[in-house]
Design a protein around this motif. Structure first.
Motif, PDB file in Angstrom:
ATOM      1  N   MET A 151       0.827  -1.214   0.000  1.00  0.00           N
ATOM      2  CA  MET A 151       0.000   0.000   0.000  1.00  0.00           C
ATOM      3  C   MET A 151       0.862   1.265   0.000  1.00  0.00           C
ATOM      4  O   MET A 151       0.406   2.332  -0.422  1.00  0.00           O
ATOM      5  N   ASN A 152       2.098   1.121   0.474  1.00  0.00           N
ATOM      6  CA  ASN A 152       2.952   2.300   0.616  1.00  0.00           C
ATOM      7  C   ASN A 152       4.166   2.322  -0.307  1.00  0.00           C
ATOM      8  O   ASN A 152       4.917   3.290  -0.298  1.00  0.00           O
ATOM      9  N   VAL A 153       4.352   1.291  -1.103  1.00  0.00           N
ATOM     10  CA  VAL A 153       5.526   1.215  -1.963  1.00  0.00           C
ATOM     11  C   VAL A 153       5.334   2.105  -3.192  1.00  0.00           C
ATOM     12  O   VAL A 153       4.198   2.407  -3.589  1.00  0.00           O
ATOM     13  N   ASP A 154       6.424   2.521  -3.777  1.00  0.00           N
ATOM     14  CA  ASP A 154       6.381   3.303  -5.021  1.00  0.00           C
ATOM     15  C   ASP A 154       5.627   2.499  -6.077  1.00  0.00           C
ATOM     16  O   ASP A 154       6.019   1.392  -6.430  1.00  0.00           O
ATOM     17  N   LYS A 155       4.528   3.057  -6.554  1.00  0.00           N
ATOM     18  CA  LYS A 155       3.654   2.362  -7.510  1.00  0.00           C
ATOM     19  C   LYS A 155       4.402   1.913  -8.760  1.00  0.00           C
ATOM     20  O   LYS A 155       4.056   0.903  -9.367  1.00  0.00           O
ATOM     21  N   LYS A 156       5.415   2.649  -9.164  1.00  0.00           N
ATOM     22  CA  LYS A 156       6.179   2.295 -10.367  1.00  0.00           C
ATOM     23  C   LYS A 156       6.868   0.937 -10.219  1.00  0.00           C
ATOM     24  O   LYS A 156       7.092   0.246 -11.200  1.00  0.00           O
ATOM     25  N   LYS A 157       7.180   0.559  -8.986  1.00  0.00           N
ATOM     26  CA  LYS A 157       7.858  -0.720  -8.754  1.00  0.00           C
ATOM     27  C   LYS A 157       6.930  -1.915  -8.910  1.00  0.00           C
ATOM     28  O   LYS A 157       7.358  -3.002  -9.252  1.00  0.00           O
ATOM     29  N   VAL A 158       5.630  -1.722  -8.648  1.00  0.00           N
ATOM     30  CA  VAL A 158       4.713  -2.868  -8.596  1.00  0.00           C
ATOM     31  C   VAL A 158       3.558  -2.806  -9.587  1.00  0.00           C
ATOM     32  O   VAL A 158       2.858  -3.807  -9.773  1.00  0.00           O
TER      33      VAL A 158
ATOM     34  N   ASN B 162       4.160 -13.681  -6.080  1.00  0.00           N
ATOM     35  CA  ASN B 162       3.893 -14.768  -5.144  1.00  0.00           C
ATOM     36  C   ASN B 162       4.403 -14.315  -3.786  1.00  0.00           C
ATOM     37  O   ASN B 162       5.467 -13.691  -3.700  1.00  0.00           O
ATOM     38  N   VAL B 163       3.651 -14.637  -2.748  1.00  0.00           N
ATOM     39  CA  VAL B 163       4.093 -14.325  -1.392  1.00  0.00           C
ATOM     40  C   VAL B 163       3.898 -15.578  -0.560  1.00  0.00           C
ATOM     41  O   VAL B 163       2.771 -15.974  -0.268  1.00  0.00           O
ATOM     42  N   GLY B 164       4.981 -16.213  -0.203  1.00  0.00           N
ATOM     43  CA  GLY B 164       4.934 -17.416   0.613  1.00  0.00           C
ATOM     44  C   GLY B 164       6.223 -17.538   1.398  1.00  0.00           C
ATOM     45  O   GLY B 164       7.121 -16.705   1.270  1.00  0.00           O
ATOM     46  N   TYR B 165       6.290 -18.589   2.180  1.00  0.00           N
ATOM     47  CA  TYR B 165       7.494 -18.759   2.987  1.00  0.00           C
ATOM     48  C   TYR B 165       8.002 -20.181   2.861  1.00  0.00           C
ATOM     49  O   TYR B 165       8.862 -20.458   2.053  1.00  0.00           O
TER      50      TYR B 165
ATOM     51  N   ILE C  63       9.145 -10.844  -5.151  1.00  0.00           N
ATOM     52  CA  ILE C  63       8.716  -9.793  -4.230  1.00  0.00           C
ATOM     53  C   ILE C  63       9.861  -9.346  -3.319  1.00  0.00           C
ATOM     54  O   ILE C  63       9.983  -8.175  -2.975  1.00  0.00           O
ATOM     55  N   LYS C  64      10.726 -10.286  -2.993  1.00  0.00           N
ATOM     56  CA  LYS C  64      11.903  -9.939  -2.189  1.00  0.00           C
ATOM     57  C   LYS C  64      12.836  -9.026  -2.983  1.00  0.00           C
ATOM     58  O   LYS C  64      13.300  -8.003  -2.479  1.00  0.00           O
TER      59      LYS C  64
ATOM     60  N   GLY D 227      11.757  -5.858  -1.452  1.00  0.00           N
ATOM     61  CA  GLY D 227      12.478  -6.196  -0.226  1.00  0.00           C
ATOM     62  C   GLY D 227      11.681  -6.923   0.826  1.00  0.00           C
ATOM     63  O   GLY D 227      12.090  -6.972   1.994  1.00  0.00           O
ATOM     64  N   PHE D 228      10.541  -7.539   0.442  1.00  0.00           N
ATOM     65  CA  PHE D 228       9.741  -8.234   1.450  1.00  0.00           C
ATOM     66  C   PHE D 228      10.256  -9.650   1.679  1.00  0.00           C
ATOM     67  O   PHE D 228      10.397 -10.429   0.753  1.00  0.00           O
ATOM     68  N   THR D 229      10.514  -9.960   2.946  1.00  0.00           N
ATOM     69  CA  THR D 229      10.891 -11.307   3.367  1.00  0.00           C
ATOM     70  C   THR D 229      10.016 -11.683   4.558  1.00  0.00           C
ATOM     71  O   THR D 229       9.980 -10.946   5.553  1.00  0.00           O
TER      72      THR D 229
END
Length: 163
Positions: free
Chosen positions: A53-60, A66-69, A114-115, A119-121
């Motif tokens: 919701m807060n990331v630079d829109k151009k990046k996404v 995929n978001v998993g662990y 996504i990482k 930078g999401f981990t």
């Protein structure tokens, strides 16, 4: 609370249902067992939503992530559940009951994109989730967890449609 709201726990998801069975029946029922499941803790999910919701829109913009662990088989998840529940609720050994299954659906995902992009981990492991569930059971936050349909989406929908 999770994501700022009072939690509505689902016990029809692999980690949760296996933990529920281990605690309340001292037996984990596994159908098949070799099916892969990607896992993501609800807090990690909330954290990635806030980040997106807060990331630079151009990046996404226009991308799919995929978001998993942890990608594990149902049997591997059951083994982790048994190990932790046995420690948290000592007593009778927790048994496995393995049945054949015609449902061989497996899901395995890679979350490197996504990482690398934002930078999401994920931070919370399956072991962490199992331990949290054990704590919730200990303090009585999941009453009637084997029979109350509010914990099971399909059971709940069937009951609502029947009325």
């Amino acid at each position: 609370t999770i994501c700022g709201y009072a939690p509505r726990q689902r016990l029809d998801l692999s980690v949760n249902i296996l933990t529920n069975l281990a605690i309340n029946n001292r037996k984990i029922t596994i159908f098949g067992g070799n099916q892969m499941r990607p896992n993501l803790h609800i807090q990690d999910y909330c954290d990635v939503i806030k980040l997106l919701m807060n990331v630079d829109k151009k990046k996404v913009n226009g991308q799919v992530f995929n978001v998993g662990y942890q990608n594990l088989t149902i049997l591997e998840i059951a083994e982790k559940v048994r190990e932790i529940v046995q420690i948290e609720f000592p007593g009778e050994e927790i048994a496995f009951e393995v049945s054949k299954s015609d449902d061989n659906r497996s899901y395995h995902i890679n979350s490197d994109k996504i990482k690398n992009t934002i930078g999401f981990t994920p931070r919370y492991s399956i072991e962490h989730a199992i331990t949290e569930l054990c704590e919730a059971f200990k303090i009585g936050k999941l009453p009637n967890s084997l029979s109350d349909d509010r914990y099971f989406n399909v059971k709940r929908l069937k009951r609502i449609r029947a009325s």
